[in-house]
Scaffold this motif. Structure first.
Motif, PDB file in Angstrom:
ATOM      1  N   GLY A 157       3.159   5.584   5.554  1.00 60.19           N
ATOM      2  CA  GLY A 157       2.074   4.851   4.915  1.00 60.19           C
ATOM      3  C   GLY A 157       1.005   4.463   5.915  1.00 60.19           C
ATOM      4  N   CYS A 158       1.432   4.101   7.123  1.00 59.35           N
ATOM      5  CA  CYS A 158       0.498   3.840   8.207  1.00 59.35           C
ATOM      6  C   CYS A 158      -0.193   5.135   8.621  1.00 59.35           C
ATOM      7  N   GLN A 159       0.563   6.218   8.622  1.00 58.85           N
ATOM      8  CA  GLN A 159       0.015   7.547   8.898  1.00 58.85           C
ATOM      9  C   GLN A 159      -1.080   7.895   7.893  1.00 58.85           C
ATOM     10  N   LEU A 160      -0.854   7.546   6.648  1.00 53.57           N
ATOM     11  CA  LEU A 160      -1.836   7.817   5.599  1.00 53.57           C
ATOM     12  C   LEU A 160      -3.148   7.085   5.885  1.00 53.57           C
ATOM     13  N   VAL A 161      -3.053   5.836   6.289  1.00 51.19           N
ATOM     14  CA  VAL A 161      -4.248   5.058   6.638  1.00 51.19           C
ATOM     15  C   VAL A 161      -4.957   5.690   7.832  1.00 51.19           C
ATOM     16  N   ALA A 162      -4.196   6.048   8.854  1.00 47.50           N
ATOM     17  CA  ALA A 162      -4.780   6.626  10.064  1.00 47.50           C
ATOM     18  C   ALA A 162      -5.425   7.979   9.805  1.00 47.50           C
ATOM     19  N   SER A 163      -4.935   8.696   8.799  1.00 46.68           N
ATOM     20  CA  SER A 163      -5.492  10.018   8.490  1.00 46.68           C
ATOM     21  C   SER A 163      -6.832   9.941   7.770  1.00 46.68           C
ATOM     22  N   CYS A 164      -7.103   8.826   7.111  1.00 45.05           N
ATOM     23  CA  CYS A 164      -8.373   8.680   6.400  1.00 45.05           C
ATOM     24  C   CYS A 164      -9.524   8.531   7.393  1.00 45.05           C
ATOM     25  N   ASP A 165     -10.711   8.915   6.967  1.00 46.84           N
ATOM     26  CA  ASP A 165     -11.875   8.853   7.851  1.00 46.84           C
ATOM     27  C   ASP A 165     -12.255   7.415   8.171  1.00 46.84           C
ATOM     28  N   LEU A 166     -12.120   6.539   7.192  1.00 45.53           N
ATOM     29  CA  LEU A 166     -12.434   5.123   7.339  1.00 45.53           C
ATOM     30  C   LEU A 166     -11.318   4.319   6.681  1.00 45.53           C
ATOM     31  N   ALA A 167     -11.168   3.062   7.079  1.00 52.02           N
ATOM     32  CA  ALA A 167     -10.160   2.206   6.458  1.00 52.02           C
ATOM     33  C   ALA A 167     -10.644   0.771   6.465  1.00 52.02           C
ATOM     34  N   VAL A 168     -10.505   0.124   5.323  1.00 54.24           N
ATOM     35  CA  VAL A 168     -10.822  -1.297   5.197  1.00 54.24           C
ATOM     36  C   VAL A 168      -9.571  -1.987   4.681  1.00 54.24           C
ATOM     37  N   PHE A 217       0.845  -1.197   0.000  1.00 57.88           N
ATOM     38  CA  PHE A 217       0.000   0.000   0.000  1.00 57.88           C
ATOM     39  C   PHE A 217       0.877   1.243   0.000  1.00 57.88           C
ATOM     40  N   CYS A 218       1.739   1.354   0.988  1.00 59.52           N
ATOM     41  CA  CYS A 218       2.677   2.490   1.037  1.00 59.52           C
ATOM     42  C   CYS A 218       3.740   2.204   2.082  1.00 59.52           C
ATOM     43  N   ALA A 219       4.995   2.298   1.673  1.00 61.34           N
ATOM     44  CA  ALA A 219       6.117   1.991   2.567  1.00 61.34           C
ATOM     45  C   ALA A 219       6.614   3.211   3.331  1.00 61.34           C
ATOM     46  N   GLY A 220       5.880   4.312   3.274  1.00 63.46           N
ATOM     47  CA  GLY A 220       6.327   5.506   3.983  1.00 63.46           C
ATOM     48  C   GLY A 220       7.192   6.391   3.113  1.00 63.46           C
ATOM     49  N   HIS A 221       8.046   7.182   3.733  1.00 60.98           N
ATOM     50  CA  HIS A 221       8.894   8.086   2.971  1.00 60.98           C
ATOM     51  C   HIS A 221       9.907   7.318   2.122  1.00 60.98           C
ATOM     52  N   ASP A 222      10.363   7.960   1.063  1.00 65.86           N
ATOM     53  CA  ASP A 222      11.350   7.369   0.163  1.00 65.86           C
ATOM     54  C   ASP A 222      12.731   7.528   0.807  1.00 65.86           C
ATOM     55  N   LEU A 223      13.238   6.456   1.415  1.00 67.07           N
ATOM     56  CA  LEU A 223      14.505   6.544   2.148  1.00 67.07           C
ATOM     57  C   LEU A 223      15.684   6.819   1.232  1.00 67.07           C
ATOM     58  N   ARG A 224      15.609   6.387  -0.016  1.00 65.85           N
ATOM     59  CA  ARG A 224      16.696   6.708  -0.959  1.00 65.85           C
ATOM     60  C   ARG A 224      16.743   8.210  -1.222  1.00 65.85           C
ATOM     61  N   GLU A 225      15.565   8.809  -1.373  1.00 65.92           N
ATOM     62  CA  GLU A 225      15.511  10.259  -1.567  1.00 65.92           C
ATOM     63  C   GLU A 225      16.047  10.975  -0.332  1.00 65.92           C
ATOM     64  N   ILE A 226      15.674  10.491   0.838  1.00 65.53           N
ATOM     65  CA  ILE A 226      16.137  11.098   2.082  1.00 65.53           C
ATOM     66  C   ILE A 226      17.657  10.966   2.214  1.00 65.53           C
ATOM     67  N   ARG A 227      18.198   9.791   1.852  1.00 59.01           N
ATOM     68  CA  ARG A 227      19.647   9.600   1.939  1.00 59.01           C
ATOM     69  C   ARG A 227      20.397  10.572   1.032  1.00 59.01           C
ATOM     70  N   THR A 269      -4.776  -9.918   4.894  1.00 57.83           N
ATOM     71  CA  THR A 269      -3.346 -10.184   4.700  1.00 57.83           C
ATOM     72  C   THR A 269      -2.491  -8.925   4.851  1.00 57.83           C
ATOM     73  N   ALA A 270      -3.128  -7.768   5.009  1.00 59.26           N
ATOM     74  CA  ALA A 270      -2.393  -6.506   5.153  1.00 59.26           C
ATOM     75  C   ALA A 270      -1.665  -6.472   6.494  1.00 59.26           C
ATOM     76  N   ARG A 271      -0.612  -5.663   6.550  1.00 65.00           N
ATOM     77  CA  ARG A 271       0.124  -5.485   7.800  1.00 65.00           C
ATOM     78  C   ARG A 271       0.499  -4.018   7.973  1.00 65.00           C
ATOM     79  N   PHE A 272       0.708  -3.635   9.212  1.00 62.96           N
ATOM     80  CA  PHE A 272       0.932  -2.238   9.544  1.00 62.96           C
ATOM     81  C   PHE A 272       2.083  -2.108  10.545  1.00 62.96           C
ATOM     82  N   ALA A 273       2.829  -1.010  10.428  1.00 62.42           N
ATOM     83  CA  ALA A 273       3.903  -0.758  11.387  1.00 62.42           C
ATOM     84  C   ALA A 273       4.331   0.702  11.330  1.00 62.42           C
ATOM     85  N   THR A 274       4.874   1.162  12.445  1.00 60.21           N
ATOM     86  CA  THR A 274       5.581   2.452  12.483  1.00 60.21           C
ATOM     87  C   THR A 274       7.010   2.133  12.924  1.00 60.21           C
ATOM     88  N   PRO A 275       7.848   1.682  11.977  1.00 64.86           N
ATOM     89  CA  PRO A 275       9.141   1.082  12.307  1.00 64.86           C
ATOM     90  C   PRO A 275      10.326   2.035  12.345  1.00 64.86           C
TER      91      PRO A 275
END
Length: 263
Positions: free
Chosen positions: A116-127, A64-74, A131-137
């Protein structure tokens, strides 16, 4: 393979439902500056689109979304101005979702981590597919998920949020449903049926009423109890003067389907 001409965010509208699809599966739909700017532009356009009543936020590919682009950040390690601009842009997008005068439903298949988890949490609803998984790693790589924490802590209890933030461990979709990060965890085979069934149910309501209700919901959350009741009493009294409130009440009493004017 995607061509270079394909948009970072695909948009498709049908019957009052607009689907925005993150469209960079080769980079795990990471929130690069370009992706954030593209998503922001789409949300800005939808805000004034009278034909859109509900938004579904989806993603192309197995993540769904892996969060920020770490290569861009590097590549920008030594450019703190860029880093600050990136996190401000991400925060802008999350606030655009909350302030959008249309309900937003996250359709989550695959992994949603960090921003990416932040994006899900920001939405009003989420389904989510089961098999999906979530983390703030972020804690695992020395970069605490401080901005994802804002949305996460406003959706789940403090201890559940802190567990995710401090351990950085993945949780299942079923666990995400248990703690309130998502509304439902369903078999992947019925994910679209569930998401779009929910979207159609909402799209059948008055657009004006949805706008009023969503705005009031988020405003009253931060108020003390008495202030919240004072505020929402005024909202309801104002709402009662709307054409759709009068039409809805009359339609209910007359046992007919309302004819919404969205005003």
């Amino acid at each position: 393979m995607m061509s270079d001409e394909e948009p970072l965010v695909r948009k498709y509208s049908d019957s009052g439902i607009t689907t925005l699809t993150l469209n960079q599966p080769q980079s795990r739909n990471s929130l690069s500056m370009a992706m954030l700017e593209a998503l922001s532009g789409e949300l800005e356009a939808i805000a004034s689109d009278a034909d859109t009543r509900v938004v579904v936020l989806a993603a192309h590919g197995s993540v769904f979304c892996a969060g920020h682009d770490l290569r861009e950040i590097r590549e920008q390690f030594d450019d703190q101005d860029f880093q600050l601009a990136l996190f401000h842009q991400c925060s802008k997008v999350m606030q655009q979702i909350v302030s959008l005068p249309k309900p937003v439903i996250a359709r989550v298949a695959g992994v949603a981590t960090a921003a990416g988890c932040q994006l899900v949490a920001s939405c009003d609803l989420a389904v989510a597919a089961d098999t999906a998984r979530f983390a703030t790693p972020g804690v695992n790589i020395g970069l605490f998920c401080s901005t994802p924490m804002v949305a996460l802590s406003r959706n789940v209890s403090r201890k559940h949020a802190m567990e995710m933030l401090l351990t950085g461990e993945m949780i299942s979709a079923v666990r995400a449903e248990e703690i309130g990060l998502v509304n439902r965890a369903v078999d992947e085979q019925v994910l679209d049926e569930t998401v779009y069934g929910m979207a159609r149910t909402i799209a059948d309501k008055s657009g004006h009423t949805l706008k009023v209700g969503k705005e009031a919901f988020y405003r009253q959350l931060e108020m003390p109890l008495a202030e919240a009741y004072e505020f929402t009493s005024t909202v309801m009294a104002d709402n009662m003067q709307a054409n759709d409130a009068r039409e809805g009440i009359c339609a209910f009493l007359e046992k007919r389907k309302p004819d919404w004017q969205d005003s």
